[in-house]
Each structure stands twice: as C-alpha cells, then as structure tokens.
Design a protein around this motif. Structure first.
Motif, short mmCIF file in Angstrom:
data_model
loop_
_atom_site.label_atom_id
_atom_site.label_comp_id
_atom_site.label_asym_id
_atom_site.label_seq_id
_atom_site.Cartn_x
_atom_site.Cartn_y
_atom_site.Cartn_z
N LYS A 8 0.81 -1.21 0.00
CA LYS A 8 0.00 0.00 0.00
C LYS A 8 0.85 1.27 0.00
N CYS A 9 2.16 1.10 0.16
CA CYS A 9 3.07 2.24 0.23
C CYS A 9 3.35 2.77 -1.17
N ARG A 10 3.20 4.08 -1.34
CA ARG A 10 3.40 4.69 -2.65
C ARG A 10 4.81 4.45 -3.18
N LEU A 11 5.77 4.31 -2.29
CA LEU A 11 7.15 4.10 -2.71
C LEU A 11 7.32 2.80 -3.48
N PHE A 12 6.49 1.80 -3.17
CA PHE A 12 6.62 0.50 -3.82
C PHE A 12 5.54 0.25 -4.87
N ALA A 13 4.84 1.29 -5.29
CA ALA A 13 3.79 1.14 -6.30
C ALA A 13 4.38 0.60 -7.60
N GLY A 14 3.73 -0.40 -8.17
CA GLY A 14 4.18 -0.96 -9.44
C GLY A 14 5.26 -2.02 -9.31
N ILE A 15 5.66 -2.34 -8.08
CA ILE A 15 6.66 -3.38 -7.84
C ILE A 15 5.95 -4.63 -7.33
#
Length: 224
Positions: A8-15
C-alpha cells in the motif's frame, strides 16, 4: 515484515510483491522498533536511510532553542519519511521524527539505491521514480501547512485546517489525526487558546466535535 503495508506504500507502487524480498535485500534494508516517545531521528542528526513506517505512528516535529515545539506532520503506516535528508548526505536534520506509540520502521539506505545500475522497468528504477513522486507530494503537504498557519487569527488557522480536512476526506464529517496538543503544536498555537476557540466555533454553529471527530456546518457565517 508486514508485506501488506509495503504493497500500500506509494514508494513500492508498481513493484510486484514477489520482487520485494530481493529488492530489499539488495538495498540492505533493515527494521527497527521504537517505544512511545523514542526518537527515530533528532534535530541535528544526519540521515543515511529513508524510512517507511510499518506500524504505529510518528510525528515530525521541531523544537527551537527555547523548547517551543511545532508539529509539522503526522506519519501513519505505509508513509515514507526522512527521504529528503537521506538523499542529501551529511545535511543536519532540522526536524525530529518521534514515535507517538510503539512503532516499527523500515530503513532503506540510499547509498545502495542511488548508486545502483538502473535498467528501465527494473524494481530499482521504479523505486527511484516513486521516490520522486513521494518527495513532490511531501512538498504539497508543507505548502498546505503554510496555508494553515499564515492566517493571523487562531480561528482563521482552524478554519483553514478543518476546511482542508473536509476536502481531503470528501465529506464535512471526518476524524483528524491529531489530539488537542498535537493540533495546537501543528497550528503554532497555545493549547488552551485552541480549545477555547474550538468551543466558541461550536457555540457559533460553525462546527460540532467530540475529541478528534468533527462536523462542519457550511451554512453558518464566519469571520476569520
């Protein structure tokens, strides 16, 4: 580690979730736990890693030389913090990050992230793109705080803050993330004065509230 928070963390979006263990291992990521009131970073520290809150809550605050405290932000699980200082090595922090309750923090050393050989579409490349996105959103958060603290009157500050909360929640009924002292610190106000002004605003029909639950009455007239 709570993988659902990272997803849910934006930093890991798409991973992809299955890519996370190898990515975190390559960055030499590690976790630490903090008790209530324990600082993650203090004013004057230099940050070597950006942080992701896995559980609990963190307040970003500033104490001046005379002990006056200002709260700048409230960090909830899945939110990134200290990224700006981590990406400018050796810069003393102007704020403290303090645990508001027992908390778990994930540290991502930036030296590994910034020096990795990047290939388009790789997890490292996506992470760097997300880091830029997170940083820009933090700039917007600081801009909002400037809006909320710029009115001269305390009522004006409260009106600005509560109006922004209504927009953020998409409703005139919402809960704020601060208790009274934290809200006073955030708005650079005295707690007693803030509580008194909230009571006056309720008597004037502008708002109704119980603890951190607020309802705005847009039909009432106000003079900030």
């Amino acid at each position: 580690m709570n993988r659902s928070i990272l997803s849910k963390c934006r930093l890991f979006a798409g991973i992809a979730n299955e890519s996370l263990p190898a990515l975190l291992d390559s960055l030499h990521a590690y976790e630490r736990r903090y008790d209530k009131g324990q600082p993650v970073y203090r004013v004057g520290d230099t940050a070597h890693a950006l942080c992701v809150l896995l559980s609990g809550s963190i307040t970003i605050e500033r104490d001046d030389a005379w002990g006056n405290k200002t709260i700048l932000d409230h960090i909830s699980p899945g939110v990134v913090f200290a990224e700006t200082y981590a990406c400018v090595p050796g810069t003393p922090m102007m704020v403290s990050a303090v645990s508001s309750e027992p908390s778990e923090v994930l540290f991502l050393p930036v030296d590994r992230l910034l020096t990795a050989a990047l290939q388009p579409g790789t997890a490292h490349a996506v992470l760097l793109y997300n880091l830029l996105d997170v940083t820009m959103r933090k700039n917007l958060t600081l801009t909002r705080k400037i809006f909320h603290t710029s009115p001269r009157s305390l009522r004006g500050r409260l009106l600005s803050y509560l109006s922004a909360q209504a927009v953020q929640h998409g409703s005139d009924t919402f809960d704020i993330p601060f208790d009274r002292q934290q809200l006073a610190d955030y708005l650079s106000a005295d707690r007693s004065a803030l509580s008194g002004e909230l009571s006056k605003m309720q008597r004037d029909g502008l708002i109704s509230f119980h603890k951190n639950h607020f309802v705005l009455n847009r039909s009432a007239k106000t003079d900030p």
